[in-house]
Design a protein around this motif. Structure first.
Motif, PDB file in Angstrom:
ATOM      1  N   ASP A 154      86.526 -14.609 -38.281  1.00  0.00           N
ATOM      2  CA  ASP A 154      85.557 -15.205 -37.745  1.00  0.00           C
ATOM      3  C   ASP A 154      85.732 -15.429 -36.046  1.00  0.00           C
ATOM      4  O   ASP A 154      84.711 -15.646 -35.522  1.00  0.00           O
ATOM      5  CB  ASP A 154      85.223 -16.528 -38.178  1.00  0.00           C
ATOM      6  N   ALA A 155      86.856 -15.025 -35.606  1.00  0.00           N
ATOM      7  CA  ALA A 155      87.058 -14.859 -34.272  1.00  0.00           C
ATOM      8  C   ALA A 155      86.308 -13.693 -33.364  1.00  0.00           C
ATOM      9  O   ALA A 155      86.275 -13.480 -32.333  1.00  0.00           O
ATOM     10  CB  ALA A 155      88.460 -14.836 -33.922  1.00  0.00           C
ATOM     11  N   ILE A 156      86.080 -12.692 -34.354  1.00  0.00           N
ATOM     12  CA  ILE A 156      85.276 -11.341 -33.971  1.00  0.00           C
ATOM     13  C   ILE A 156      83.812 -11.619 -34.066  1.00  0.00           C
ATOM     14  O   ILE A 156      83.138 -11.642 -35.101  1.00  0.00           O
ATOM     15  CB  ILE A 156      85.806 -10.040 -34.820  1.00  0.00           C
ATOM     16  N   THR A 157      83.211 -11.817 -32.962  1.00  0.00           N
ATOM     17  CA  THR A 157      81.923 -12.103 -32.669  1.00  0.00           C
ATOM     18  C   THR A 157      80.996 -10.653 -33.088  1.00  0.00           C
ATOM     19  O   THR A 157      80.003 -10.986 -34.043  1.00  0.00           O
ATOM     20  CB  THR A 157      81.398 -12.409 -31.386  1.00  0.00           C
ATOM     21  N   ASP A 158      81.298  -9.730 -32.765  1.00  0.00           N
ATOM     22  CA  ASP A 158      80.351  -8.409 -33.161  1.00  0.00           C
ATOM     23  C   ASP A 158      81.612  -7.318 -32.857  1.00  0.00           C
ATOM     24  O   ASP A 158      82.608  -7.073 -32.133  1.00  0.00           O
ATOM     25  CB  ASP A 158      79.351  -8.380 -32.248  1.00  0.00           C
ATOM     26  N   THR A 159      81.111  -5.991 -33.436  1.00  0.00           N
ATOM     27  CA  THR A 159      81.682  -4.774 -33.251  1.00  0.00           C
ATOM     28  C   THR A 159      80.708  -3.640 -32.969  1.00  0.00           C
ATOM     29  O   THR A 159      79.371  -3.822 -33.323  1.00  0.00           O
ATOM     30  CB  THR A 159      82.581  -4.484 -34.694  1.00  0.00           C
ATOM     31  N   ALA A 160      81.056  -2.544 -32.768  1.00  0.00           N
ATOM     32  CA  ALA A 160      80.184  -1.411 -32.483  1.00  0.00           C
ATOM     33  C   ALA A 160      81.234  -0.139 -32.600  1.00  0.00           C
ATOM     34  O   ALA A 160      82.524  -0.377 -32.413  1.00  0.00           O
ATOM     35  CB  ALA A 160      79.703  -1.394 -31.153  1.00  0.00           C
ATOM     36  N   HIS A 161      80.504   1.078 -32.800  1.00  0.00           N
ATOM     37  CA  HIS A 161      81.277   2.199 -33.144  1.00  0.00           C
ATOM     38  C   HIS A 161      81.948   2.705 -31.834  1.00  0.00           C
ATOM     39  O   HIS A 161      82.866   3.340 -32.025  1.00  0.00           O
ATOM     40  CB  HIS A 161      80.663   3.131 -33.828  1.00  0.00           C
ATOM     41  N   ASN A 162      81.398   2.617 -30.691  1.00  0.00           N
ATOM     42  CA  ASN A 162      81.895   2.915 -29.598  1.00  0.00           C
ATOM     43  C   ASN A 162      81.762   1.889 -28.147  1.00  0.00           C
ATOM     44  O   ASN A 162      80.897   0.827 -28.412  1.00  0.00           O
ATOM     45  CB  ASN A 162      81.367   4.428 -29.320  1.00  0.00           C
ATOM     46  N   ALA A 163      82.266   2.255 -27.128  1.00  0.00           N
ATOM     47  CA  ALA A 163      82.144   1.273 -26.084  1.00  0.00           C
ATOM     48  C   ALA A 163      80.823   1.086 -25.510  1.00  0.00           C
ATOM     49  O   ALA A 163      80.657  -0.066 -25.049  1.00  0.00           O
ATOM     50  CB  ALA A 163      82.947   1.648 -24.909  1.00  0.00           C
ATOM     51  N   SER A 164      80.180   2.163 -25.529  1.00  0.00           N
ATOM     52  CA  SER A 164      78.744   1.887 -24.851  1.00  0.00           C
ATOM     53  C   SER A 164      77.855   1.082 -25.911  1.00  0.00           C
ATOM     54  O   SER A 164      77.135   0.299 -25.374  1.00  0.00           O
ATOM     55  CB  SER A 164      78.126   3.279 -24.986  1.00  0.00           C
ATOM     56  N   ALA A 165      77.849   1.259 -27.055  1.00  0.00           N
ATOM     57  CA  ALA A 165      77.205   0.359 -28.172  1.00  0.00           C
ATOM     58  C   ALA A 165      77.695  -1.026 -27.959  1.00  0.00           C
ATOM     59  O   ALA A 165      77.036  -1.969 -28.184  1.00  0.00           O
ATOM     60  CB  ALA A 165      77.489   1.102 -29.556  1.00  0.00           C
ATOM     61  N   LEU A 166      79.240  -1.207 -27.706  1.00  0.00           N
ATOM     62  CA  LEU A 166      79.640  -2.474 -27.657  1.00  0.00           C
ATOM     63  C   LEU A 166      79.007  -3.254 -26.712  1.00  0.00           C
ATOM     64  O   LEU A 166      78.658  -4.383 -26.582  1.00  0.00           O
ATOM     65  CB  LEU A 166      81.194  -2.241 -27.722  1.00  0.00           C
ATOM     66  N   ALA A 167      78.868  -2.497 -25.270  1.00  0.00           N
ATOM     67  CA  ALA A 167      78.449  -3.211 -24.132  1.00  0.00           C
ATOM     68  C   ALA A 167      76.897  -3.786 -24.557  1.00  0.00           C
ATOM     69  O   ALA A 167      76.361  -4.687 -23.830  1.00  0.00           O
ATOM     70  CB  ALA A 167      78.300  -2.112 -23.082  1.00  0.00           C
ATOM     71  N   ASP A 168      76.094  -2.837 -25.378  1.00  0.00           N
ATOM     72  CA  ASP A 168      74.935  -3.145 -25.813  1.00  0.00           C
ATOM     73  C   ASP A 168      74.874  -4.452 -26.265  1.00  0.00           C
ATOM     74  O   ASP A 168      74.073  -5.410 -26.557  1.00  0.00           O
ATOM     75  CB  ASP A 168      74.143  -2.149 -26.368  1.00  0.00           C
ATOM     76  N   LYS A 169      75.784  -4.709 -27.370  1.00  0.00           N
ATOM     77  CA  LYS A 169      75.872  -5.880 -28.239  1.00  0.00           C
ATOM     78  C   LYS A 169      76.115  -7.037 -27.390  1.00  0.00           C
ATOM     79  O   LYS A 169      75.562  -8.357 -27.694  1.00  0.00           O
ATOM     80  CB  LYS A 169      76.884  -5.533 -29.532  1.00  0.00           C
TER      81      LYS A 169
END
Length: 209
Positions: free
Chosen positions: A105-120
């Motif tokens: 629950d400490a992990i707010t969100d994830t993404a497959h790569n750095a660019s998509a993570l920035a979008d999140k």
């Protein structure tokens, strides 16, 4: 690949970084032999300033960003606690590494790569500052996206990556690349023939190839 296996010919692959035995051993059962040679070396930055910075941040409520296993291990071995952070991370190995140190629950969100993570991160309008734990050769993709949207970004470099070129005369059916740094290190001393298939984990590594 299937045709070669059916014919009984072994397939020889090279991984440019160490991979787990639970991937290598099942491959061998299918006559796929994987050699591993590390073409880059990573090590935590053992610096008093970095250590104090991490310990200070461990007591604060921050939005933390991780895009590599090396950054995760470097930070939490120093922090030695479960900080009250909102964590954004890349999925897969990085998330799995984090779960060795924090609750899910400490992990707010994830993404497959750095660019998509920035979008999140940008989708969350309440976030105006982040701490990016990274290496000395981190890509610009994520920082550039956040800074363009006026997100305050504190980059804390916690490990360094160095090339470790090694000459190999073996002719492989395929070569596995996991980072642009490994691509540059490999090709600095090696060449391939036109029948060798190259495998890449993502767009930036593919671009380096």
């Amino acid at each position: 690949v299937k045709n070669k296996i059916m014919q009984g010919n072994p397939i020889n692959l090279l991984s440019t970084k160490t991979i787990a035995d639970d991937l290598i051993l099942p491959a061998e059962a299918h006559k796929i032999v994987i050699d591993t040679i590390n073409f880059i070396e990573t090590k935590p930055i053992d610096d008093i300033t970095v250590r104090e910075k991490i310990k200070q941040l461990a007591n604060e409520k921050i939005v933390a960003i991780f895009t590599s296993v090396n950054a995760v291990d470097s930070v939490f071995l120093i922090a030695n606690t479960k900080p009250s952070w909102k964590i954004f991370c890349t999925s897969g190995a990085t998330k799995e590494a984090l779960l060795n140190y924090v609750n899910e629950d400490a992990i707010t969100d994830t993404a497959h790569n750095a660019s998509a993570l920035a979008d999140k991160i940008l989708e969350n309008k309440k976030i105006d500052s982040c701490v990016f734990f990274c290496g000395n050769q981190r890509l610009n993709t994520l920082p550039d996206k956040l800074l363009k949207q006026n997100i305050i970004l504190d980059e804390v470099i916690v490990y360094e990556t160095n090339a470790s070129p090694k000459k190999t005369d073996e002719i492989y059916n395929g070569i596995l690349f996991f980072s642009p740094s490994a691509v540059e290190s490999f090709f600095s001393v090696n060449k391939i023939n036109d029948k060798t298939v190259l495998f890449s984990v993502g767009k930036t590594t593919t671009k380096a190839i």
